[in-house]
Scaffold this active site. Structure first.
Site, PDB file in Angstrom:
ATOM      1  N   CYS A  97       1.904   1.025  -0.952  1.00  0.00           N
ATOM      2  CA  CYS A  97       1.449   1.649   0.160  1.00  0.00           C
ATOM      3  C   CYS A  97       0.650   0.948   1.206  1.00  0.00           C
ATOM      4  CB  CYS A  97       0.350   2.767  -0.498  1.00  0.00           C
ATOM      5  SG  CYS A  97       1.111   3.463  -1.922  1.00  0.00           S
ATOM      6  N   HIS A 165      -6.614   4.015   3.174  1.00  0.00           N
ATOM      7  CA  HIS A 165      -6.094   3.069   2.262  1.00  0.00           C
ATOM      8  C   HIS A 165      -6.146   1.725   2.834  1.00  0.00           C
ATOM      9  CE1 HIS A 165      -3.257   1.916  -1.374  1.00  0.00           C
ATOM     10  NE2 HIS A 165      -4.426   1.791  -1.414  1.00  0.00           N
TER      11      HIS A 165
HETATM   12 CA   LIG Z   1       3.065   4.987  -1.307  1.00  0.00          CA
END
Ligand SMILES: [Ca+2]
Length: 502
Positions: A97, A165
């Site tokens: 990610c 994130h």
């Molecule tokens: Ca991901």
């Protein structure tokens, strides 16, 4: 079904290698028109195109109907695909990610910002790691001018709804990195729950039991409503938390998939229900763009941040899954819809990668590149409009990190780098410097390692990667790990890392 289909017919089905139409309109003319505003459509005169960038989390290459899944139901995404161009060789910059997101926001390859993986690069059993991996950075350096900051400077209203994130403090949160509006974006890589209460400091809880994907859709629609009469164009970044773990879906949807026949390794009803809720949300957002008469002047992108997770879904015929540099870890479903500019039902088989979105959106917005900041990608507007193929280029991955896995080796990957050049892809594994070479045109499943049979090609492709590493100053781990124990077996030695999300 691809599993039962010959490789050739599958490749043909999904349109790999489809040639691009000959140039009709010059790129320059197109660009001027894009920057000057739409010729048609109901948006305020002179308004530059809006951009809606939908980024699904952990969705695999074949996790949607338009890419061949017979298990998952994605009618809205499939319709979007039929209204735009499908890219069949679209890549994420990372196999998980955070690196993909850092590359999207910076326009730069991982060695420039140091976000190589999720969390620490020292994952899995310490006794089985031969090398000390490169230290990872978990936040995007605020000095980098993000895509959102560039678009904001160019007069765009910028909003994100979902997973960030890339940091959560005052300097690295979405609001500090160019987003006027942030709903739900924190340092976290997954929701603590898909049902309210969410325990998310950037998302006030809804009624108990409210579903996160539905809520983010509501928030996106609220934002679109507010933009209807705005004089400014908007950039709406929709990094869905779905379909990342925890696997949590609405019960009635899950029930429906329990009786559906599996398609290869695609058989998880909860995951299928999460995909369906995502598809529902996309359908509602696209519907609202229509109702607001914004669709004609809005570029919509559909993309995912890494491959589907092994054990949850199947990326077949691609090899591997999330966390690997094989195609199953990095190749993504991708759609571009742009009415009047992108031909409905068209396909592009040329390789594109996450860092290309930054320069692409700048061109669409008529915005300047940030001064003094290298952008590693290229605009793909000419591919979208079928006016010109890209100049031949190689693309690269750099993952000097360990990722634990549940398979026989105990790893999803050991530290590695990869390059794709023409039809060839080479992966180098840093523990012993061995390379694997594949011809993706003939062998999309990376089943035949050609490194020994084609040493000259392997050398040529590897040299391109070495030159790139020098250019971007990419660190290659070489220091032996003193904790390494050659007799340690996967799964039963001290220091075994619990498999983590991401
Ligand atoms: Ca991901």
């Amino acid at each position: 079904m691809p599993n039962r289909m010959s490789r050739r017919s599958f490749i043909k089905t999904i349109g790999l290698g489809v040639g691009l139409g000959a140039a009709g309109t010059s790129l320059a003319v197109r660009v001027v028109r894009a920057a000057a505003g739409p010729a048609a459509g109901a948006a305020p005169a002179g308004r530059r195109p809006n951009i809606v960038f939908i980024l699904i989390d952990d969705m695999g290459w074949r996790d949607v109907g338009f890419m061949g899944s017979k298990f998952y139901l994605t009618p809205n995404i499939d319709r979007l695909a039929s209204q735009g161009m499908v890219f069949t060789r679209a890549y994420a910059n990372g196999p998980n990610c955070a690196p993909t997101r850092a590359c999207l926001m910076s326009g730069q390859y991982t060695p420039r910002h140091g976000v190589y993986t999720v969390g620490t690069s020292e994952r899995g059993q310490a006794s089985r790691r031969k090398l000390i991996p490169t230290k990872n950075t978990t936040t995007l350096n605020p000095k980098i001018v993000t895509l959102a900051e560039s678009l904001k400077s160019a007069g765009y209203v910028t909003a994100m709804m979902g997973k960030w994130h890339l940091g959560g403090d005052a300097e690295t949160c979405p609001e500090a990195q160019g987003f006027d509006v942030n709903v739900g974006g924190t340092a976290a890589g997954n929701p603590s729950s898909y049902f309210s209460p969410y325990r998310n400091p950037k998302l006030p809880d809804g009624p108990k039991g409210e579903y996160l994907t539905d809520r983010l859709t509501d928030e996106a629609i609220k934002f679109l409503d507010a933009q209807r009469d705005s004089a400014k164009p908007f950039f709406l970044y929709l990094p869905e938390y779905a379909v990342h773990t925890p696997l949590q879906a609405k019960a009635d949807k899950t029930e429906k998939y329990k009786s559906r026949p599996a398609d290869g390794g695609q058989q998880n009803p909860t995951y299928a229900a999460m995909i369906e809720s995502t598809d529902d949300g996309i359908g509602r957002i696209l519907g609202r763009l229509d109702e607001l008469k914004l669709a004609e002047n809005t570029l919509v992108i559909f993309f995912s941040d890494n491959g589907g997770v092994g054990g949850i879904t199947s990326n077949a015929p691609l090899r591997g899954a999330k966390g690997m540099l094989y195609e199953g870890g990095i190749r993504e479903p991708m759609i571009v819809r742009w009415p009047g500019k992108v031909k409905p039902g068209s396909r592009c088989g040329q390789a594109v990668i996450g860092i290309d979105f930054y320069p692409t959106f700048l061109e669409v917005a008529g915005a300047p590149a940030p001064a003094g900041q290298v952008l590693d990608g290229v605009s793909i507007v000419s591919l979208m409009t079928e006016t010109k193929p890209l100049e031949p280029r190689a693309i690269f991955w750099h993952f000097p990190c360990y990722l634990e896995g549940s398979g026989q080796t105990g790893w999803r990957t050991t530290p590695a780098g990869a390059v794709q050049m023409g039809d060839f892809k080479l992966i180098e594994f840093f523990e012993d410097s061995h390379v694997e070479l594949y011809n993706l045109a003939d062998d999309i499943g990376e089943t035949k390692d050609l490194a020994a049979a084609m040493p000259d090609k392997a050398r040529e492709v590897r040299e391109a990667m070495l030159a790139w590493r020098k250019r971007v100053n990419a660190p290659v781990p070489t220091e032996p790990n003193p904790q390494y124990d050659p007799t340690a077996a996967p799964g039963n030695a001290k220091g075994k890392g619990k498999a983590k999300a991401g």
